[in-house]
Design a protein around this motif. Structure first.
Motif, PDB file in Angstrom:
ATOM      1  N   LEU A 265       0.826  -1.213   0.000  1.00 37.74           N
ATOM      2  CA  LEU A 265       0.000   0.000   0.000  1.00 37.74           C
ATOM      3  C   LEU A 265       0.856   1.257   0.000  1.00 37.74           C
ATOM      4  CD1 LEU A 265      -2.851  -1.105   2.418  1.00 37.74           C
ATOM      5  CD2 LEU A 265      -3.074  -0.573  -0.026  1.00 37.74           C
ATOM      6  N   MET A 266       2.010   1.213   0.667  1.00 36.63           N
ATOM      7  CA  MET A 266       2.913   2.362   0.611  1.00 36.63           C
ATOM      8  C   MET A 266       3.402   2.593  -0.813  1.00 36.63           C
ATOM      9  SD  MET A 266       5.264   2.544   4.038  1.00 36.63           S
ATOM     10  CE  MET A 266       6.027   0.921   3.821  1.00 36.63           C
ATOM     11  N   LEU A 267       3.691   1.502  -1.531  1.00 37.96           N
ATOM     12  CA  LEU A 267       4.100   1.620  -2.929  1.00 37.96           C
ATOM     13  C   LEU A 267       2.959   2.177  -3.775  1.00 37.96           C
ATOM     14  CD1 LEU A 267       6.114   1.107  -5.224  1.00 37.96           C
ATOM     15  CD2 LEU A 267       5.248  -1.258  -5.347  1.00 37.96           C
ATOM     16  N   MET A 268       1.748   1.708  -3.553  1.00 37.42           N
ATOM     17  CA  MET A 268       0.601   2.197  -4.304  1.00 37.42           C
ATOM     18  C   MET A 268       0.314   3.668  -4.002  1.00 37.42           C
ATOM     19  SD  MET A 268      -1.927  -1.123  -4.032  1.00 37.42           S
ATOM     20  CE  MET A 268      -3.217  -0.415  -5.042  1.00 37.42           C
ATOM     21  N   GLU A 269       0.632   4.090  -2.797  1.00 37.14           N
ATOM     22  CA  GLU A 269       0.466   5.503  -2.475  1.00 37.14           C
ATOM     23  C   GLU A 269       1.424   6.358  -3.289  1.00 37.14           C
ATOM     24  OE1 GLU A 269      -0.103   8.081   1.579  1.00 37.14           O
ATOM     25  OE2 GLU A 269       1.709   6.861   1.443  1.00 37.14           O
ATOM     26  N   LYS A 270       2.656   5.889  -3.456  1.00 36.04           N
ATOM     27  CA  LYS A 270       3.632   6.615  -4.275  1.00 36.04           C
ATOM     28  C   LYS A 270       3.194   6.645  -5.739  1.00 36.04           C
ATOM     29  CE  LYS A 270       7.591   5.563  -1.306  1.00 36.04           C
ATOM     30  NZ  LYS A 270       7.702   6.961  -0.798  1.00 36.04           N
ATOM     31  N   MET A 271       2.466   5.628  -6.171  1.00 33.08           N
ATOM     32  CA  MET A 271       1.958   5.564  -7.545  1.00 33.08           C
ATOM     33  C   MET A 271       0.635   6.308  -7.694  1.00 33.08           C
ATOM     34  SD  MET A 271       2.765   1.488  -8.095  1.00 33.08           S
ATOM     35  CE  MET A 271       2.033   1.400  -9.725  1.00 33.08           C
ATOM     36  N   ARG A 272       0.147   6.922  -6.600  1.00 26.02           N
ATOM     37  CA  ARG A 272      -1.089   7.698  -6.573  1.00 26.02           C
ATOM     38  C   ARG A 272      -2.339   6.864  -6.848  1.00 26.02           C
ATOM     39  NH1 ARG A 272       0.277  13.068  -6.344  1.00 26.02           N
ATOM     40  NH2 ARG A 272       2.401  13.599  -6.970  1.00 26.02           N
ATOM     41  N   ILE A 273      -2.271   5.581  -6.532  1.00 21.96           N
ATOM     42  CA  ILE A 273      -3.439   4.721  -6.657  1.00 21.96           C
ATOM     43  C   ILE A 273      -4.287   4.816  -5.401  1.00 21.96           C
ATOM     44  CG2 ILE A 273      -4.212   2.326  -6.890  1.00 21.96           C
ATOM     45  CD1 ILE A 273      -1.727   1.798  -8.581  1.00 21.96           C
ATOM     46  N   VAL A 274      -3.645   4.900  -4.240  1.00 22.24           N
ATOM     47  CA  VAL A 274      -4.351   5.065  -2.964  1.00 22.24           C
ATOM     48  C   VAL A 274      -3.810   6.309  -2.271  1.00 22.24           C
ATOM     49  CG1 VAL A 274      -4.691   2.574  -2.742  1.00 22.24           C
ATOM     50  CG2 VAL A 274      -2.726   3.656  -1.624  1.00 22.24           C
ATOM     51  N   GLN A 275      -4.589   6.819  -1.333  1.00 25.39           N
ATOM     52  CA  GLN A 275      -4.192   8.006  -0.581  1.00 25.39           C
ATOM     53  C   GLN A 275      -4.662   7.873   0.864  1.00 25.39           C
ATOM     54  OE1 GLN A 275      -6.833   8.644  -3.063  1.00 25.39           O
ATOM     55  NE2 GLN A 275      -5.293   8.291  -4.653  1.00 25.39           N
ATOM     56  N   GLY A 276      -4.117   8.742   1.710  1.00 24.11           N
ATOM     57  CA  GLY A 276      -4.603   8.864   3.082  1.00 24.11           C
ATOM     58  C   GLY A 276      -4.445   7.619   3.923  1.00 24.11           C
ATOM     59  N   LEU A 277      -3.277   6.975   3.850  1.00 20.23           N
ATOM     60  CA  LEU A 277      -3.040   5.801   4.677  1.00 20.23           C
ATOM     61  C   LEU A 277      -3.066   6.202   6.153  1.00 20.23           C
ATOM     62  CD1 LEU A 277      -0.106   4.095   2.719  1.00 20.23           C
ATOM     63  CD2 LEU A 277      -2.559   3.788   2.413  1.00 20.23           C
ATOM     64  N   ARG A 278      -3.928   5.594   6.915  1.00 19.55           N
ATOM     65  CA  ARG A 278      -4.095   5.969   8.320  1.00 19.55           C
ATOM     66  C   ARG A 278      -3.049   5.270   9.178  1.00 19.55           C
ATOM     67  NH1 ARG A 278     -10.461   5.554   9.688  1.00 19.55           N
ATOM     68  NH2 ARG A 278      -9.691   6.510  11.612  1.00 19.55           N
ATOM     69  N   PRO A 279      -2.177   6.027   9.843  1.00 28.48           N
ATOM     70  CA  PRO A 279      -1.090   5.425  10.621  1.00 28.48           C
ATOM     71  C   PRO A 279      -1.555   4.930  11.992  1.00 28.48           C
ATOM     72  CG  PRO A 279      -1.011   7.799  10.826  1.00 28.48           C
ATOM     73  CD  PRO A 279      -2.146   7.494   9.877  1.00 28.48           C
ATOM     74  N   VAL A 280      -0.665   4.219  12.663  1.00 29.26           N
ATOM     75  CA  VAL A 280      -0.903   3.840  14.050  1.00 29.26           C
ATOM     76  C   VAL A 280      -0.435   5.002  14.926  1.00 29.26           C
ATOM     77  CG1 VAL A 280      -0.426   2.168  15.874  1.00 29.26           C
ATOM     78  CG2 VAL A 280      -0.419   1.431  13.473  1.00 29.26           C
ATOM     79  N   PRO A 281      -1.306   5.609  15.715  1.00 26.52           N
ATOM     80  CA  PRO A 281      -0.892   6.737  16.553  1.00 26.52           C
ATOM     81  C   PRO A 281       0.211   6.341  17.533  1.00 26.52           C
ATOM     82  CG  PRO A 281      -3.284   6.553  16.479  1.00 26.52           C
ATOM     83  CD  PRO A 281      -2.735   5.305  15.858  1.00 26.52           C
ATOM     84  N   GLU A 282       1.068   7.287  17.849  1.00 26.29           N
ATOM     85  CA  GLU A 282       2.175   7.027  18.757  1.00 26.29           C
ATOM     86  C   GLU A 282       1.678   6.571  20.131  1.00 26.29           C
ATOM     87  OE1 GLU A 282       5.952   6.370  19.849  1.00 26.29           O
ATOM     88  OE2 GLU A 282       5.254   6.938  17.832  1.00 26.29           O
ATOM     89  N   ARG A 283       0.561   7.106  20.571  1.00 28.35           N
ATOM     90  CA  ARG A 283       0.030   6.720  21.883  1.00 28.35           C
ATOM     91  C   ARG A 283      -0.353   5.246  21.930  1.00 28.35           C
ATOM     92  NH1 ARG A 283      -5.446   6.229  21.545  1.00 28.35           N
ATOM     93  NH2 ARG A 283      -6.470   7.212  19.728  1.00 28.35           N
ATOM     94  N   ILE A 284      -0.796   4.713  20.772  1.00 24.34           N
ATOM     95  CA  ILE A 284      -1.132   3.296  20.691  1.00 24.34           C
ATOM     96  C   ILE A 284       0.143   2.457  20.772  1.00 24.34           C
ATOM     97  CG2 ILE A 284      -2.146   1.479  19.261  1.00 24.34           C
ATOM     98  CD1 ILE A 284      -4.199   3.343  20.504  1.00 24.34           C
ATOM     99  N   LEU A 285       1.167   2.887  20.054  1.00 25.38           N
ATOM    100  CA  LEU A 285       2.435   2.168  20.066  1.00 25.38           C
ATOM    101  C   LEU A 285       3.037   2.144  21.459  1.00 25.38           C
ATOM    102  CD1 LEU A 285       4.006   3.502  16.740  1.00 25.38           C
ATOM    103  CD2 LEU A 285       2.891   1.294  17.109  1.00 25.38           C
ATOM    104  N   GLN A 286       2.883   3.231  22.179  1.00 24.06           N
ATOM    105  CA  GLN A 286       3.421   3.306  23.534  1.00 24.06           C
ATOM    106  C   GLN A 286       2.697   2.366  24.487  1.00 24.06           C
ATOM    107  OE1 GLN A 286       6.149   4.892  24.524  1.00 24.06           O
ATOM    108  NE2 GLN A 286       6.449   5.559  22.405  1.00 24.06           N
ATOM    109  N   GLN A 287       1.430   2.115  24.222  1.00 25.64           N
ATOM    110  CA  GLN A 287       0.672   1.213  25.093  1.00 25.64           C
ATOM    111  C   GLN A 287       1.203  -0.212  25.041  1.00 25.64           C
ATOM    112  OE1 GLN A 287      -3.470   1.495  24.019  1.00 25.64           O
ATOM    113  NE2 GLN A 287      -3.559   3.708  24.400  1.00 25.64           N
ATOM    114  N   GLY A 288       1.763  -0.557  23.904  1.00 27.34           N
ATOM    115  CA  GLY A 288       2.280  -1.919  23.756  1.00 27.34           C
ATOM    116  C   GLY A 288       3.773  -2.022  23.919  1.00 27.34           C
ATOM    117  N   ALA A 289       4.407  -0.961  24.416  1.00 29.04           N
ATOM    118  CA  ALA A 289       5.861  -0.944  24.555  1.00 29.04           C
ATOM    119  C   ALA A 289       6.328  -1.954  25.616  1.00 29.04           C
ATOM    120  CB  ALA A 289       6.318   0.456  24.920  1.00 29.04           C
TER     121      ALA A 289
END
Length: 289
Positions: A265-289
């Protein structure tokens, strides 16, 4: 054309009796499933070739990506955006996997997240048993229908409703095309074997991913993370991550958690096929640290 497709699907829905709540296995619907598996035995007579195996692997990869990226992360969770053309293209590709239409798939998956591992979850291995969660659940009248109310955002597109209603057409066309191109060997490897392996690898997320693996996050269900399942399903095996934060496009929350769908999907975003990839918020990542 849109009005024509809408009228056809509405008429067939009426004839099919979509309001059934029967939760018993409809054994007539098991027959095509059995035929699909029996077709794999054809390898005894057709043998193998590098070309046939290569086609089977390629079709597995292409269709697995369509299921994981679009059926799951796009149609079910809207974790990125695309236009109507690409939306249809990948719904069409996903349809060749014999896992029904994108609307049916997404509607049931949304229901699964709302009721995960409760009595209302259509495929919880803890509530209904492993085989039910893996295979039998979708062969009942109740689960075979599409709840268009829970997928209103996409069911307004007549082309998607058409693919959903006539979901057997697309895999049938693929099977015919493979036979015409490469005969019985290509049909057995490219369609039967590739489709059956793809089907069961996908269904392992419903069954095995709620039984085996590790848990990073405390969720109200029994979802677990598994590297092995992540490898064969292009990232879906990070199931506990996903259940903790379903709306993110990325399911591998650590750099070492391989998520091939995310990379694609990251590659497809660079090719402008998809947009607006929703990331994992940092606060979520910290919860599983």
């Amino acid at each position: 054309m849109a009005n024509f497709l809408t009228r056809i699907t509405q008429w067939v829905d009426t004839q099919a009796g979509e309001d059934s709540d029967d939760n018993r296995i409809d054994w007539l619907r098991v027959i095509p499933f059995l035929i699909l598996h029996l077709g794999c035995l054809g390898v005894i007579w057709v043998g193998w070739s590098w070309t046939a195996v290569g086609v089977a692997l390629a079709l597995y990869a292409i269709r697995m990506f369509a299921i994981t990226a679009f059926y799951h992360r796009y149609f079910s969770h809207r974790s990125f955006k695309t236009n109507r053309f690409w939306q249809f293209v990948f719904a069409l590709i996903g349809g060749t996997a014999s896992q029904r239409g994108a609307l049916w798939w997404a509607a049931h998956h949304r229901h699964h997240h709302r009721h995960s591992d409760t009595e209302h979850d259509p495929h919880s291995p803890h509530e209904h048993g492993v085989m039910w969660s893996h295979v039998w659940w979708f062969m009942t009248p109740r689960n075979f229908k599409t709840d268009y109310r829970s997928i209103k955002d996409f069911s307004r597109y007549p082309e998607l409703r058409f693919l959903d209603r006539f979901d057997t057409l697309i895999p049938t066309f693929l099977a015919i095309a493979l036979f015409l191109v490469g005969g019985w060997q290509m049909l057995v490897w490219g369609f039967f074997i590739s489709t059956v392996v793809l089907f069961h690898c996908t269904c392992l997320i419903n069954s095995a991913a709620h039984i085996f693996g590790s848990r990073r996050y405390e969720t109200r269900d029994t979802s677990k993370n598994s590297l092995l399942l992540a490898l064969v399903t292009f990232g879906e095996g990070w199931h506990n991550n996903h259940h903790h934060y379903p709306s993110a496009v990325r399911q591998g929350h650590r750099w070492w958690e391989i998520d091939l769908t995310w990379y694609g999907l990251m590659l497809m975003e660079k090719m402008r096929i998809v947009q607006g990839l929703r990331p994992v918020p940092e606060r979520i990542l910290q919860q599983g640290a």
